[in-house]
Design an enzyme around this catalytic site. Sequence first.
Site, PDB file in Angstrom:
ATOM      1  N   GLY A  17      37.574  23.547  43.855  1.00 11.80           N
ATOM      2  CA  GLY A  17      38.683  24.033  44.687  1.00 11.80           C
ATOM      3  C   GLY A  17      39.402  22.870  45.358  1.00 11.80           C
ATOM      4  N   ASP A  21      37.386  27.287  35.831  1.00 14.73           N
ATOM      5  CA  ASP A  21      37.265  28.518  36.616  1.00 14.73           C
ATOM      6  C   ASP A  21      35.785  28.638  36.987  1.00 14.73           C
ATOM      7  OD1 ASP A  21      36.937  31.058  37.562  1.00 14.73           O
ATOM      8  OD2 ASP A  21      37.855  32.075  35.845  1.00 14.73           O
ATOM      9  N   VAL A  22      35.458  28.525  38.270  1.00 16.12           N
ATOM     10  CA  VAL A  22      34.046  28.502  38.659  1.00 16.12           C
ATOM     11  C   VAL A  22      33.358  29.858  38.481  1.00 16.12           C
ATOM     12  CG1 VAL A  22      34.336  26.561  40.264  1.00 16.12           C
ATOM     13  CG2 VAL A  22      34.420  28.910  41.139  1.00 16.12           C
ATOM     14  N   ASN A  65      33.491  24.381  47.109  1.00 12.30           N
ATOM     15  CA  ASN A  65      34.566  24.784  48.012  1.00 12.30           C
ATOM     16  C   ASN A  65      35.531  25.795  47.399  1.00 12.30           C
ATOM     17  OD1 ASN A  65      36.534  24.165  50.399  1.00 12.30           O
ATOM     18  ND2 ASN A  65      37.721  23.801  48.552  1.00 12.30           N
ATOM     19  N   TYR A 100      35.005  39.377  50.791  1.00 11.30           N
ATOM     20  CA  TYR A 100      35.046  37.948  51.139  1.00 11.30           C
ATOM     21  C   TYR A 100      33.893  37.613  52.091  1.00 11.30           C
ATOM     22  CZ  TYR A 100      36.642  33.547  53.204  1.00 11.30           C
ATOM     23  OH  TYR A 100      36.711  32.252  53.652  1.00 11.30           O
ATOM     24  N   ALA A 134      31.115  39.212  52.656  1.00 13.66           N
ATOM     25  CA  ALA A 134      29.796  39.354  52.020  1.00 13.66           C
ATOM     26  C   ALA A 134      29.514  38.154  51.115  1.00 13.66           C
ATOM     27  CB  ALA A 134      29.740  40.653  51.216  1.00 13.66           C
ATOM     28  N   ILE A 152      41.031  26.720  60.571  1.00 13.29           N
ATOM     29  CA  ILE A 152      41.429  25.351  60.224  1.00 13.29           C
ATOM     30  C   ILE A 152      42.850  25.409  59.657  1.00 13.29           C
ATOM     31  CG2 ILE A 152      40.857  23.287  58.849  1.00 13.29           C
ATOM     32  CD1 ILE A 152      38.592  24.072  60.817  1.00 13.29           C
TER      33      ILE A 152
HETATM   34  P1  ADP Z   1      40.521  26.276  51.606  1.00 18.36           P
HETATM   35  O1  ADP Z   1      41.581  25.346  52.065  1.00 18.36           O
HETATM   36  O2  ADP Z   1      39.853  27.014  52.720  1.00 18.36           O
HETATM   37  O3  ADP Z   1      39.545  25.605  50.675  1.00 18.36           O
HETATM   38  P2  ADP Z   1      42.344  27.416  49.697  1.00 18.36           P
HETATM   39  O4  ADP Z   1      42.564  28.819  49.237  1.00 18.36           O
HETATM   40  O5  ADP Z   1      43.505  26.669  50.259  1.00 18.36           O
HETATM   41  O6  ADP Z   1      41.180  27.474  50.763  1.00 18.36           O
HETATM   42  O7  ADP Z   1      41.727  26.561  48.515  1.00 18.36           O
HETATM   43  C1  ADP Z   1      40.844  27.089  47.616  1.00 18.36           C
HETATM   44  C2  ADP Z   1      41.017  26.376  46.301  1.00 18.36           C
HETATM   45  O8  ADP Z   1      40.108  26.977  45.378  1.00 18.36           O
HETATM   46  C3  ADP Z   1      42.415  26.520  45.706  1.00 18.36           C
HETATM   47  O9  ADP Z   1      42.900  25.263  45.277  1.00 18.36           O
HETATM   48  C4  ADP Z   1      42.212  27.449  44.526  1.00 18.36           C
HETATM   49  O10 ADP Z   1      43.087  27.224  43.440  1.00 18.36           O
HETATM   50  C5  ADP Z   1      40.776  27.144  44.147  1.00 18.36           C
HETATM   51  N1  ADP Z   1      40.169  28.227  43.384  1.00 18.36           N
HETATM   52  C6  ADP Z   1      40.315  29.554  43.571  1.00 18.36           C
HETATM   53  N2  ADP Z   1      39.653  30.246  42.629  1.00 18.36           N
HETATM   54  C7  ADP Z   1      39.049  29.341  41.830  1.00 18.36           C
HETATM   55  C8  ADP Z   1      38.234  29.426  40.667  1.00 18.36           C
HETATM   56  N3  ADP Z   1      37.904  30.603  40.146  1.00 18.36           N
HETATM   57  N4  ADP Z   1      37.798  28.278  40.105  1.00 18.36           N
HETATM   58  C9  ADP Z   1      38.153  27.078  40.612  1.00 18.36           C
HETATM   59  N5  ADP Z   1      38.922  26.929  41.696  1.00 18.36           N
HETATM   60  C10 ADP Z   1      39.378  28.033  42.298  1.00 18.36           C
END
Ligand code: ADP
Length: 253
Positions: free
Chosen positions: A14, A67-68, A94, A160, A162, A193
């Site tokens: 992320g 995609d995690v 993250n 979310y 949970a 944040i």
């Molecule tokens: P935060 O700033 O709290 O980490 P964000 O929503 O800004 O929250 O960032 C989350 C990140 O995780 C984003 O860049 C998003 O694209 C990424 N993300 C969301 N779903 C997946 C997934 N399935 N696999 C990889 N990354 C993901």
Amino acid sequence: MNIDGYGRIAVVTGAGQGLGLSIAKDLLESGKKVVLIDVNKQALEEIKNSEFIQSKYEARSMFLEIDVANVQEIRSGVGAIIQKWGRIDILVNNAGVRKETAIEDIDIEEWNDIVSVNLGGTFFFSQAVIDTMKKQKWGRIINMSSFGGQFGPLTSGAHYCASKAGQLVLTKVFARELADKGITVNTIAPAAIRTPEMEKIDPQKLEKIISNIPVGRVGEETEVSKLVSYLISESAGYITGSTFDINGGLLMR
Ligand code: ADP
């Protein structure tokens, strides 16, 4: 071997924006090699081509679209990292999705989407790196949870919260099972944040939350990434299975 600071290989999921990107930048600035992972290909491309990376960190960064929620993608990504850099020292779980859906409106698809990314992604990414960390006899895993996973919703849905609560116990299970292998596992639980996600929160709701924060302001991304820096350092080897609240005193326990 003490390669703290220089030479350590860090993986941040992320990392396409917000907290994950701040953490990844901090790790690069402190000398690590960093793998930035996200499902958002465009975000990764933009970071890769940014002045920040191009000017100093091209050789020490790697970008993987993963995609995690997809275990095969995780495994082949981990294989590619090991092939390139030979080890994985640090994993920051993250990647996450947050939705503010009311209980009665959450269907099974939305439930599965959120839980499989936030909780499944944390489990399967950690599972995929522990073999190499065990061989190294050194590893640091940080799970980015949330206030919502500890105390229930401020601005998010039941799925979310949970999933974020699930991360807290995953941290403890991994921490206990890996404690004698030189691997520490901890949770950071932020609230309020200033990230791009904050812009999606209803302004009136946000104002109300801020009025309840004892320090009287929202937190900054760097305040979270500096905590990550400490927890992944050599000095933090005695800290494992812990949850670190970073919420301006919003709720103390
Ligand atoms: P935060 O700033 O709290 O980490 P964000 O929503 O800004 O929250 O960032 C989350 C990140 O995780 C984003 O860049 C998003 O694209 C990424 N993300 C969301 N779903 C997946 C997934 N399935 N696999 C990889 N990354 C993901």
